[in-house]
Write an enzyme that holds these catalytic residues in place. Sequence first.
Site, PDB file in Angstrom:
ATOM      1  N   LYS A   1      55.137   2.371 -26.266  1.00 45.27           N
ATOM      2  CA  LYS A   1      54.307   1.907 -27.388  1.00 45.27           C
ATOM      3  C   LYS A   1      53.807   3.101 -28.186  1.00 45.27           C
ATOM      4  O   LYS A   1      53.711   4.222 -27.678  1.00 45.27           O
ATOM      5  CB  LYS A   1      53.110   1.085 -26.907  1.00 45.27           C
ATOM      6  CG  LYS A   1      52.041   1.849 -26.094  1.00 45.27           C
ATOM      7  CD  LYS A   1      50.919   2.446 -26.938  1.00 45.27           C
ATOM      8  CE  LYS A   1      49.974   3.299 -26.096  1.00 45.27           C
ATOM      9  NZ  LYS A   1      49.302   4.376 -26.761  1.00 45.27           N
TER      10      LYS A   1
ATOM     11  N   ASP B   1      46.235  -0.062 -21.438  1.00 38.39           N
ATOM     12  CA  ASP B   1      47.439  -0.389 -22.217  1.00 38.39           C
ATOM     13  C   ASP B   1      48.349  -1.397 -21.519  1.00 38.39           C
ATOM     14  O   ASP B   1      49.346  -1.826 -22.101  1.00 38.39           O
ATOM     15  CB  ASP B   1      48.279   0.884 -22.449  1.00 38.39           C
ATOM     16  CG  ASP B   1      47.554   1.901 -23.305  1.00 38.39           C
ATOM     17  OD1 ASP B   1      46.730   1.489 -24.141  1.00 38.39           O
ATOM     18  OD2 ASP B   1      47.829   3.100 -23.128  1.00 38.39           O
TER      19      ASP B   1
HETATM   20  O1  C5P Z   1      42.668   2.803 -19.142  1.00 40.90           O
HETATM   21  P1  C5P Z   1      43.389   4.090 -18.922  1.00 40.90           P
HETATM   22  O2  C5P Z   1      43.651   4.365 -17.485  1.00 40.90           O
HETATM   23  O3  C5P Z   1      44.594   4.251 -19.776  1.00 40.90           O
HETATM   24  O4  C5P Z   1      42.368   5.213 -19.401  1.00 40.90           O
HETATM   25  C1  C5P Z   1      42.537   6.564 -19.062  1.00 40.90           C
HETATM   26  C2  C5P Z   1      41.315   7.343 -19.515  1.00 40.90           C
HETATM   27  O5  C5P Z   1      41.263   7.396 -20.937  1.00 40.90           O
HETATM   28  C3  C5P Z   1      39.977   6.744 -19.104  1.00 40.90           C
HETATM   29  O6  C5P Z   1      39.590   7.170 -17.832  1.00 40.90           O
HETATM   30  C4  C5P Z   1      39.050   7.275 -20.183  1.00 40.90           C
HETATM   31  O7  C5P Z   1      38.684   8.609 -19.921  1.00 40.90           O
HETATM   32  C5  C5P Z   1      39.931   7.290 -21.413  1.00 40.90           C
HETATM   33  N1  C5P Z   1      39.795   6.063 -22.226  1.00 40.90           N
HETATM   34  C6  C5P Z   1      38.642   5.864 -22.957  1.00 40.90           C
HETATM   35  N2  C5P Z   1      38.514   4.731 -23.706  1.00 40.90           N
HETATM   36  C7  C5P Z   1      39.498   3.812 -23.752  1.00 40.90           C
HETATM   37  C8  C5P Z   1      40.700   3.997 -23.033  1.00 40.90           C
HETATM   38  C9  C5P Z   1      40.820   5.148 -22.265  1.00 40.90           C
HETATM   39  O8  C5P Z   1      37.719   6.692 -22.948  1.00 40.90           O
HETATM   40  N3  C5P Z   1      39.338   2.721 -24.496  1.00 40.90           N
END
Ligand code: C5P
Length: 303
Positions: A12, A141
């Site tokens: 994506k 995601d």
């Molecule tokens: O949800 P995911 O594992 O992809 O997120 C990885 C990191 O990215 C989170 O731990 C956070 O630090 C950051 N993040 C964020 N806000 C989001 C998505 C991700 O701060 N909406």
Amino acid sequence: MPTSVRVRVPAKINLSLAVGPLRDDGFHELATVYQALSLFDTVEIADRADGAGVRLTVGGGEARSVPEDHTNLAWRAAEAAAEAFNRSADLDISITKGIPVAGGMAGGSADAAAVLVGCAAMWGGGDRTDLAAIGARLGSDVPFSLVGGTAVGSGRGENVAPAMTKGRFHWVLALSEGHLATPKVYAEIDRLRAGELVPAPMIAKSVLQAVRGGDAAALGRALVNDLQPAALSLMPTLGMLLELGPEHGALGSIVSGSGPTCAFLVADEEAAMELTLALSSSGLCRTVRRATGPVPGATVLLG
Ligand code: C5P
């Protein structure tokens, strides 16, 4: 029910990514438009039912840097699916990477989504809403990787609503040397915006309008990523890479998600070839790939 399945799942990019304030749970409130592109991972899953738990192998592309243990999101997806379906996670999972690794193109989330879809196909039941709820707990995601296409994402990115699109968009992806850890990029945007009042994120209407009309030139102008200044601050060479886009006919150039992959929108296949050549000979990136979007999300392959 089959005891083994093969699932294809796309990469994506974010056509727009508005990042709101840091929430109490450590995530940021987002308003984003996702598009799934024709770079795919293939995930084969076989149910062994022998009590030995998950076995994971990763091959293809840049597989060497991908973990084959429980730190891989696909492994955690298998355990989450087993719990939800009341099964044991005695699964052989074999991932063939076609999605750039650690590039801001949701490769890990894609594999997790593929495992969820594969388990649902083998075990029966589990509609897409259930799978999205399991996926949301694994990563922001993952729910988008289940649906694919073009979609609006809200919350921390896990609430997904399909968006209307017309036609096919042509993309060139430049995979940069080096790595940008997503949490670091989010921390950098907080640092850059320290002291500012950060408004609630808004969906870029111009992006939705452009995809609805199949208008690549308008989409090129509308691409926006709030994480881009943070990614550029951590990896300044990305700025030079992005500049090559307009010099070689791109309609728009943007850092993909938290980077460091850069995405360039072009008018057609011919323009894609031309830009690919320019980027490949620039010495600024390790690989250049072409893709089109939108494509469907995680799909069980027959045969
Ligand atoms: O949800 P995911 O594992 O992809 O997120 C990885 C990191 O990215 C989170 O731990 C956070 O630090 C950051 N993040 C964020 N806000 C989001 C998505 C991700 O701060 N909406």
